[in-house]
Design a protein around this motif. Sequence first.
Motif, PDB file in Angstrom:
ATOM      1  N   GLU A  23      17.296   9.190  -1.251  1.00  8.24           N
ATOM      2  CA  GLU A  23      18.380   9.548  -2.164  1.00  8.24           C
ATOM      3  C   GLU A  23      17.955   9.156  -3.575  1.00  8.24           C
ATOM      4  O   GLU A  23      18.127   8.005  -3.998  1.00  8.24           O
ATOM      5  N   GLY A  24      17.375  10.109  -4.280  1.00  9.66           N
ATOM      6  CA  GLY A  24      16.867   9.837  -5.623  1.00  9.66           C
ATOM      7  C   GLY A  24      15.722   8.843  -5.557  1.00  9.66           C
ATOM      8  O   GLY A  24      14.761   9.024  -4.787  1.00  9.66           O
ATOM      9  N   PRO A  25      15.805   7.752  -6.336  1.00 10.19           N
ATOM     10  CA  PRO A  25      14.703   6.776  -6.355  1.00 10.19           C
ATOM     11  C   PRO A  25      14.787   5.746  -5.226  1.00 10.19           C
ATOM     12  O   PRO A  25      14.051   4.766  -5.232  1.00 10.19           O
ATOM     13  N   VAL A  26      15.705   5.952  -4.270  1.00 12.10           N
ATOM     14  CA  VAL A  26      15.950   4.941  -3.243  1.00 12.10           C
ATOM     15  C   VAL A  26      15.782   5.541  -1.854  1.00 12.10           C
ATOM     16  O   VAL A  26      16.230   6.663  -1.584  1.00 12.10           O
ATOM     17  N   ALA A  27      15.152   4.772  -0.953  1.00  9.62           N
ATOM     18  CA  ALA A  27      15.105   5.121   0.463  1.00  9.62           C
ATOM     19  C   ALA A  27      16.202   4.317   1.161  1.00  9.62           C
ATOM     20  O   ALA A  27      16.268   3.094   1.014  1.00  9.62           O
ATOM     21  N   ARG A  28      17.056   5.024   1.905  1.00 15.61           N
ATOM     22  CA  ARG A  28      18.167   4.354   2.578  1.00 15.61           C
ATOM     23  C   ARG A  28      17.973   4.473   4.086  1.00 15.61           C
ATOM     24  O   ARG A  28      17.959   5.557   4.656  1.00 15.61           O
ATOM     25  N   LEU A  29      17.841   3.308   4.728  1.00 13.81           N
ATOM     26  CA  LEU A  29      17.648   3.236   6.175  1.00 13.81           C
ATOM     27  C   LEU A  29      18.919   2.663   6.797  1.00 13.81           C
ATOM     28  O   LEU A  29      19.373   1.572   6.420  1.00 13.81           O
ATOM     29  N   THR A  30      19.497   3.375   7.752  1.00 13.57           N
ATOM     30  CA  THR A  30      20.755   2.959   8.380  1.00 13.57           C
ATOM     31  C   THR A  30      20.553   2.816   9.876  1.00 13.57           C
ATOM     32  O   THR A  30      20.027   3.722  10.533  1.00 13.57           O
ATOM     33  N   VAL A  31      20.978   1.661  10.406  1.00 14.96           N
ATOM     34  CA  VAL A  31      20.942   1.419  11.852  1.00 14.96           C
ATOM     35  C   VAL A  31      22.372   1.119  12.281  1.00 14.96           C
ATOM     36  O   VAL A  31      22.985   0.156  11.821  1.00 14.96           O
ATOM     37  N   ARG A  32      22.886   1.972  13.204  1.00 15.93           N
ATOM     38  CA  ARG A  32      24.283   1.832  13.623  1.00 15.93           C
ATOM     39  C   ARG A  32      24.345   1.644  15.137  1.00 15.93           C
ATOM     40  O   ARG A  32      23.628   2.303  15.891  1.00 15.93           O
TER      41      ARG A  32
ATOM     42  N   GLU B 105       0.870  -1.179   0.000  1.00 17.67           N
ATOM     43  CA  GLU B 105       0.000   0.000   0.000  1.00 17.67           C
ATOM     44  C   GLU B 105       0.908   1.229   0.000  1.00 17.67           C
ATOM     45  O   GLU B 105       2.128   1.112   0.156  1.00 17.67           O
ATOM     46  N   ASP B 106       0.325   2.410  -0.198  1.00 19.55           N
ATOM     47  CA  ASP B 106       1.115   3.644  -0.133  1.00 19.55           C
ATOM     48  C   ASP B 106       1.533   3.888   1.316  1.00 19.55           C
ATOM     49  O   ASP B 106       0.677   3.969   2.215  1.00 19.55           O
ATOM     50  N   VAL B 107       2.836   3.993   1.535  1.00 13.32           N
ATOM     51  CA  VAL B 107       3.365   4.083   2.896  1.00 13.32           C
ATOM     52  C   VAL B 107       4.375   5.220   2.981  1.00 13.32           C
ATOM     53  O   VAL B 107       5.201   5.392   2.070  1.00 13.32           O
ATOM     54  N   ASP B 108       4.291   5.990   4.087  1.00 16.32           N
ATOM     55  CA  ASP B 108       5.343   6.950   4.413  1.00 16.32           C
ATOM     56  C   ASP B 108       6.341   6.219   5.308  1.00 16.32           C
ATOM     57  O   ASP B 108       6.057   5.923   6.471  1.00 16.32           O
ATOM     58  N   VAL B 109       7.514   5.925   4.755  1.00 14.07           N
ATOM     59  CA  VAL B 109       8.509   5.142   5.489  1.00 14.07           C
ATOM     60  C   VAL B 109       8.945   5.895   6.750  1.00 14.07           C
ATOM     61  O   VAL B 109       9.185   5.285   7.797  1.00 14.07           O
ATOM     62  N   ALA B 110       9.036   7.218   6.675  1.00 15.05           N
ATOM     63  CA  ALA B 110       9.442   8.000   7.840  1.00 15.05           C
ATOM     64  C   ALA B 110       8.464   7.811   8.985  1.00 15.05           C
ATOM     65  O   ALA B 110       8.853   7.718  10.162  1.00 15.05           O
ATOM     66  N   GLU B 111       7.189   7.753   8.669  1.00 16.21           N
ATOM     67  CA  GLU B 111       6.179   7.554   9.697  1.00 16.21           C
ATOM     68  C   GLU B 111       6.337   6.188  10.357  1.00 16.21           C
ATOM     69  O   GLU B 111       6.232   6.061  11.588  1.00 16.21           O
ATOM     70  N   VAL B 112       6.620   5.170   9.551  1.00 14.46           N
ATOM     71  CA  VAL B 112       6.834   3.828  10.109  1.00 14.46           C
ATOM     72  C   VAL B 112       8.057   3.817  11.019  1.00 14.46           C
ATOM     73  O   VAL B 112       8.037   3.239  12.116  1.00 14.46           O
TER      74      VAL B 112
ATOM     75  N   ARG C 220      18.827   6.278  10.968  1.00 12.37           N
ATOM     76  CA  ARG C 220      18.748   7.405  10.026  1.00 12.37           C
ATOM     77  C   ARG C 220      18.027   6.945   8.769  1.00 12.37           C
ATOM     78  O   ARG C 220      18.337   5.888   8.213  1.00 12.37           O
ATOM     79  N   LEU C 221      17.071   7.748   8.327  1.00  9.67           N
ATOM     80  CA  LEU C 221      16.348   7.489   7.087  1.00  9.67           C
ATOM     81  C   LEU C 221      16.569   8.661   6.154  1.00  9.67           C
ATOM     82  O   LEU C 221      16.442   9.821   6.548  1.00  9.67           O
ATOM     83  N   ALA C 222      16.903   8.369   4.894  1.00 10.38           N
ATOM     84  CA  ALA C 222      17.106   9.431   3.900  1.00 10.38           C
ATOM     85  C   ALA C 222      16.614   8.941   2.554  1.00 10.38           C
ATOM     86  O   ALA C 222      16.738   7.767   2.213  1.00 10.38           O
TER      87      ALA C 222
ATOM     88  N   PHE D 263      20.118   6.799  22.310  1.00 14.24           N
ATOM     89  CA  PHE D 263      19.319   6.386  21.160  1.00 14.24           C
ATOM     90  C   PHE D 263      18.904   7.618  20.366  1.00 14.24           C
ATOM     91  O   PHE D 263      18.167   8.467  20.880  1.00 14.24           O
ATOM     92  N   ARG D 264      19.362   7.717  19.133  1.00  9.05           N
ATOM     93  CA  ARG D 264      19.047   8.874  18.293  1.00  9.05           C
ATOM     94  C   ARG D 264      18.366   8.433  17.005  1.00  9.05           C
ATOM     95  O   ARG D 264      18.749   7.427  16.405  1.00  9.05           O
ATOM     96  N   VAL D 265      17.367   9.236  16.598  1.00 14.89           N
ATOM     97  CA  VAL D 265      16.591   8.915  15.405  1.00 14.89           C
ATOM     98  C   VAL D 265      16.543  10.139  14.504  1.00 14.89           C
ATOM     99  O   VAL D 265      16.239  11.250  14.959  1.00 14.89           O
ATOM    100  N   GLU D 266      16.825   9.931  13.224  1.00 16.30           N
ATOM    101  CA  GLU D 266      16.739  10.993  12.225  1.00 16.30           C
ATOM    102  C   GLU D 266      15.900  10.468  11.069  1.00 16.30           C
ATOM    103  O   GLU D 266      16.364   9.637  10.280  1.00 16.30           O
ATOM    104  N   ALA D 267      14.637  10.907  11.019  1.00 18.95           N
ATOM    105  CA  ALA D 267      13.721  10.412   9.990  1.00 18.95           C
ATOM    106  C   ALA D 267      12.850  11.542   9.471  1.00 18.95           C
ATOM    107  O   ALA D 267      11.646  11.598   9.746  1.00 18.95           O
ATOM    108  N   PRO D 268      13.431  12.477   8.726  1.00 20.84           N
ATOM    109  CA  PRO D 268      12.605  13.559   8.153  1.00 20.84           C
ATOM    110  C   PRO D 268      11.680  12.984   7.091  1.00 20.84           C
ATOM    111  O   PRO D 268      12.045  12.099   6.332  1.00 20.84           O
ATOM    112  N   GLY D 269      10.490  13.457   7.054  1.00 20.68           N
ATOM    113  CA  GLY D 269       9.524  12.930   6.087  1.00 20.68           C
ATOM    114  C   GLY D 269       9.034  14.014   5.162  1.00 20.68           C
ATOM    115  O   GLY D 269       9.390  15.184   5.307  1.00 20.68           O
TER     116      GLY D 269
END
Length: 557
Positions: A479-488, A409-416, A475-477, A435-441
């Motif tokens: 980048e063009g046609p791709v959503a990149r989610l990073t967990v460090r 379905e249509d999903v806002d990844v930042a919201e998830v 961190r969620l970003a 614990f830090r979260v960066e998820a601009p939507g």
Amino acid sequence: MTAPLMNPGLPAAGTEAALREELALLRQEAERLRRLLETAASVTWTDSGDDALSPSWTAFTGQPPEQMRKGGWLQCLHPDDRQGALAAWERAQSGNLPFRARYRLRRVDGTYVWMLARGMPVLGPDGAVREWVGTCIDIQAQALGEERAAFLARASELFSSSLEASATLASLANLSVSALADWCIVDVLHPDGHFERVQVVAADPSHSTLAASVQRLTPVPRDRPVYPPAVALSTGRSTLVPEVSDALMEAVAQDADHLEMMRRVGIRSLLTVPLLARGHILGALTFLITTSCRRYADEDLQFAQELANLAGLAVDNARLLHGAREAVRLRDEFLSVASHELKTPLTPLSLKLQALSRAVKAHPDSPLAPVIEAHVETGHRQVRRLTELMNDLLDVSRISAGTFRLQREDVDVAEVVREVTERFAPRFALEHCDFRVEAPGPVCGSFDRSRLAQVLDHLLDNALKYGAGTPVSVRLAAEGPVARLTVRDGGIGISKEQRPRLFERYGRAVSERHYGGLGLGLYLARTIVEAEGGSVSVDSCLGEGATFQVELPLSRP
């Protein structure tokens, strides 16, 4: 007195004796050379009219000298070899060059024997070719060795191309009738102890109906078996019968129908070898000659045993693989049933905890309220954890069964990301993690919302387990046609050697004695991400934490 003049037209007596002696020596030398040539070669030949130079050709092939000339010798060659031999002969004649060719020469009994033919032109005083002389050297053993080495290599290739026992045995039977036999029969001893005739192949396609009838025969061993396949299946012994007589067929026949079938096949020579692996009898191979004058011998038995060893190993490997797959299937089936059964009592337990929580809230002044509320919350947390584990097991079962599906379905990844991280924040606080979260939507795409949340659940659970007490960031970003989610995380890290198996089912980078869990979280995360058309990777060194990166396509074709 003058001596009488000698007649110049007549040789002196001494000269005549010398000539006779010289001729005798030449004849002896010629005979010596002929004997030497006959010792070195199986056949000698010439294209001249001197029949004395090629008696061995006639003796070997049965072809009279007069039929040999003018290309008639080609009729004694195997039909498949005539064109190549003729081309080599014409090249040699056109340039007065040495003649050399390999071909199968028909012996007087009808058997073809591999020969290495060599020839040389004999020149006259004027330099013209007076005749051609040559030899044929028997290279049957060498050629047969080359053929059989190539045959075994081809058999190994076919056996390795299939991991199914039935396909392996079918390949074996079809390969054998092209090079080793007129008929090939494959009997199998199954793990449960029953015998089955699984393959019967005849080189002549017109015998397909007869082959089907032979396949319906069952090689049931008796107390003291004499039928060669039954002997191999019962005792693991080979049987070589160079010449099969009707009396022998009567002796080994299991019944009248069996005897009639053998007579219809027309067996002339027979060879049976067992299929063995790890000391167990897996089956038997039977090779039959029905049409040619060739007969099986000891070298054929040795070759057949080598082939049976290859086939036995392939069949054993196929059975082991089948057993492993069946064990995995049963395990996954058990996990699926167990997951459902274990989830059943969790539902009423969760309801009881909720009821107890409501009852506590109804009496806030009770001194026991804080204690009971803490215990209820612990119970809720453990129920949720058990539910997650059961769901993971169910997902593994669905993946194995091929029923794992996504509901996009249509999903806002930042919201998830924000929803999941808010749920995990208290757990990280409890473990004293920064614990830090960066998820601009918004970062929008078409995904299975619950499965996307499950991916982040597993990544954060992994960071919490192996990075407790260290900084963890999400961190969620886009980048063009791709959503990149990073967990460090800054935890124990992963060695280079362990990284390849980290995303495999039940894969672990550490001992389960020190860290709990089923080893399914990262496997399920990878499966979900790849089903969404994305990829997941890890960058880590031992002792330096780990960085997991998920890439998801924001647009689809």
